[in-house]
Design a protein around this motif. Structure first.
Motif, short mmCIF file in Angstrom:
data_model
loop_
_atom_site.label_atom_id
_atom_site.label_comp_id
_atom_site.label_asym_id
_atom_site.label_seq_id
_atom_site.Cartn_x
_atom_site.Cartn_y
_atom_site.Cartn_z
N LEU A 77 45.57 23.38 35.07
CA LEU A 77 45.19 24.21 34.23
C LEU A 77 43.46 24.16 34.19
O LEU A 77 42.87 24.79 33.19
CB LEU A 77 45.46 23.32 32.84
N ARG A 78 42.81 23.35 34.74
CA ARG A 78 41.35 23.05 35.13
C ARG A 78 40.62 22.80 33.64
O ARG A 78 39.89 23.53 32.99
CB ARG A 78 40.77 24.50 35.52
N SER A 79 41.49 21.91 32.70
CA SER A 79 41.01 21.49 31.73
C SER A 79 40.62 20.00 31.46
O SER A 79 41.62 19.38 31.90
CB SER A 79 41.95 22.23 30.49
N GLU A 80 39.68 19.71 31.15
CA GLU A 80 39.48 18.33 31.07
C GLU A 80 40.22 17.75 29.66
O GLU A 80 40.07 18.26 28.52
CB GLU A 80 37.84 17.87 30.79
N PRO A 81 40.90 16.46 29.91
CA PRO A 81 41.76 15.97 28.73
C PRO A 81 40.80 14.94 27.89
O PRO A 81 41.39 14.31 27.16
CB PRO A 81 42.95 15.42 29.48
N GLY A 82 39.77 15.12 28.18
CA GLY A 82 38.71 14.46 27.30
C GLY A 82 37.36 14.54 27.94
O GLY A 82 37.12 15.03 29.01
N ASP A 83 36.46 13.42 27.48
CA ASP A 83 35.04 13.37 28.32
C ASP A 83 35.31 13.19 29.76
O ASP A 83 35.84 11.96 30.26
CB ASP A 83 34.31 12.04 27.47
N PRO A 84 34.77 13.91 30.59
CA PRO A 84 34.80 13.76 32.10
C PRO A 84 34.22 12.37 32.64
O PRO A 84 34.84 11.47 33.35
CB PRO A 84 33.92 14.83 32.67
N ALA A 85 33.33 11.69 31.83
CA ALA A 85 32.67 10.37 32.26
C ALA A 85 33.72 9.31 31.77
O ALA A 85 34.30 8.30 32.64
CB ALA A 85 31.53 10.08 31.60
N ALA A 86 34.31 9.55 30.73
CA ALA A 86 35.21 8.45 30.33
C ALA A 86 36.66 8.64 30.98
O ALA A 86 37.40 7.56 30.86
CB ALA A 86 35.63 8.83 28.85
N LEU A 87 36.95 9.64 31.60
CA LEU A 87 38.20 10.00 32.18
C LEU A 87 38.23 9.10 33.48
O LEU A 87 39.20 8.81 33.89
CB LEU A 87 38.30 11.43 32.66
N GLN A 88 37.32 8.67 33.93
CA GLN A 88 37.37 7.70 35.08
C GLN A 88 37.59 6.30 34.68
O GLN A 88 37.91 5.57 35.42
CB GLN A 88 35.95 7.68 36.14
N ALA A 89 37.41 6.25 33.31
CA ALA A 89 37.71 4.62 32.94
C ALA A 89 38.98 4.59 32.31
O ALA A 89 39.96 3.55 32.49
CB ALA A 89 36.75 4.20 32.12
N TRP A 90 39.52 5.36 31.26
CA TRP A 90 40.60 5.42 30.34
C TRP A 90 42.06 5.42 31.10
O TRP A 90 42.97 4.58 30.54
CB TRP A 90 40.83 5.82 29.22
N PRO A 91 42.12 6.13 32.16
CA PRO A 91 43.36 5.94 32.92
C PRO A 91 43.75 4.55 33.55
O PRO A 91 44.91 4.36 33.40
CB PRO A 91 43.25 6.82 33.78
N ALA A 92 42.92 3.94 33.83
CA ALA A 92 43.18 2.52 34.16
C ALA A 92 43.91 1.65 33.09
O ALA A 92 44.88 0.93 33.41
CB ALA A 92 41.95 1.61 34.86
N THR A 93 43.35 1.88 31.90
CA THR A 93 43.76 0.98 30.79
C THR A 93 45.17 1.44 30.42
O THR A 93 46.19 0.55 30.25
CB THR A 93 42.82 1.19 29.70
N THR A 94 45.42 2.86 30.46
CA THR A 94 46.89 3.10 30.06
C THR A 94 47.77 2.83 31.10
O THR A 94 48.84 2.54 30.88
CB THR A 94 46.43 4.93 29.96
N ILE A 95 47.38 2.82 32.45
CA ILE A 95 48.32 2.82 33.50
C ILE A 95 48.76 1.35 33.32
O ILE A 95 50.01 0.74 33.51
CB ILE A 95 47.73 2.97 34.81
N GLN A 96 47.72 0.23 33.06
CA GLN A 96 47.94 -1.19 33.14
C GLN A 96 48.92 -1.39 31.62
O GLN A 96 49.82 -2.06 31.79
CB GLN A 96 46.87 -1.80 33.00
N ARG A 97 48.77 -0.54 30.68
CA ARG A 97 49.53 -1.02 29.64
C ARG A 97 51.10 -0.40 29.88
O ARG A 97 52.05 -1.20 29.45
CB ARG A 97 49.03 -0.21 28.39
N LEU A 98 51.39 0.61 30.59
CA LEU A 98 52.39 1.11 31.16
C LEU A 98 53.34 0.23 32.10
O LEU A 98 54.20 -0.21 31.91
CB LEU A 98 52.33 2.61 31.77
N ALA A 99 52.32 -0.18 32.93
CA ALA A 99 53.01 -1.68 34.09
C ALA A 99 53.33 -2.89 33.09
O ALA A 99 54.33 -3.49 33.52
CB ALA A 99 51.69 -1.76 34.74
N ASP A 100 52.50 -3.12 32.20
CA ASP A 100 52.86 -4.46 31.65
C ASP A 100 53.98 -4.36 30.27
O ASP A 100 54.56 -5.13 29.87
CB ASP A 100 51.61 -4.93 30.75
N GLY A 101 54.17 -2.99 30.04
CA GLY A 101 55.15 -3.02 29.13
C GLY A 101 54.72 -2.89 27.61
O GLY A 101 54.96 -3.22 26.52
#
Length: 101
Positions: A77-101
């Motif tokens: 879609l070529r659309s940023e789902p948020g601040d491009p600088a923050a995009l490099q950090a917040w997915p790791a937190t979300t993925i960890q939460r999904l992994a931990d339950g």
């Protein structure tokens, strides 16, 4: 993340991703590749941490869906789902939460 920000030129996964909406064979090839190289290894890893098989599979599927969704938003879609600088950090937190339950 490295693939999203560091790949130059035509990424074969991106080409398949774009084509998968119109070509069933592209969708099948992409799904098979992602299952083999992302979903199943992640499932095995989570199962190895002591999770029951069904729970490990569910968490792996949730992470897979999240990553594919962010990737589609940015690269198809070529659309940023948020601040491009923050995009490099917040997915790791979300993925960890999904992994931990």
């Amino acid at each position: 993340m490295q693939r999203w920000f560091g790949t130059s030129g035509e990424d074969p996964l991106l080409v398949l991703h774009r084509a998968s909406g119109e070509r069933p064979e592209a969708a099948e090839a992409l799904a098979a590749f992602l299952d083999r190289n992302f979903l199943e290894p992640l499932h095995r890893y989570l199962r190895g941490t002591g999770l029951p098989d069904a729970e490990a599979h569910g968490r792996a599927a949730a992470i897979d869906a999240f990553v594919l969704g962010v990737s589609a938003r940015r690269r198809i879609l070529r659309s940023e789902p948020g601040d491009p600088a923050a995009l490099q950090a917040w997915p790791a937190t979300t993925i960890q939460r999904l992994a931990d339950g």
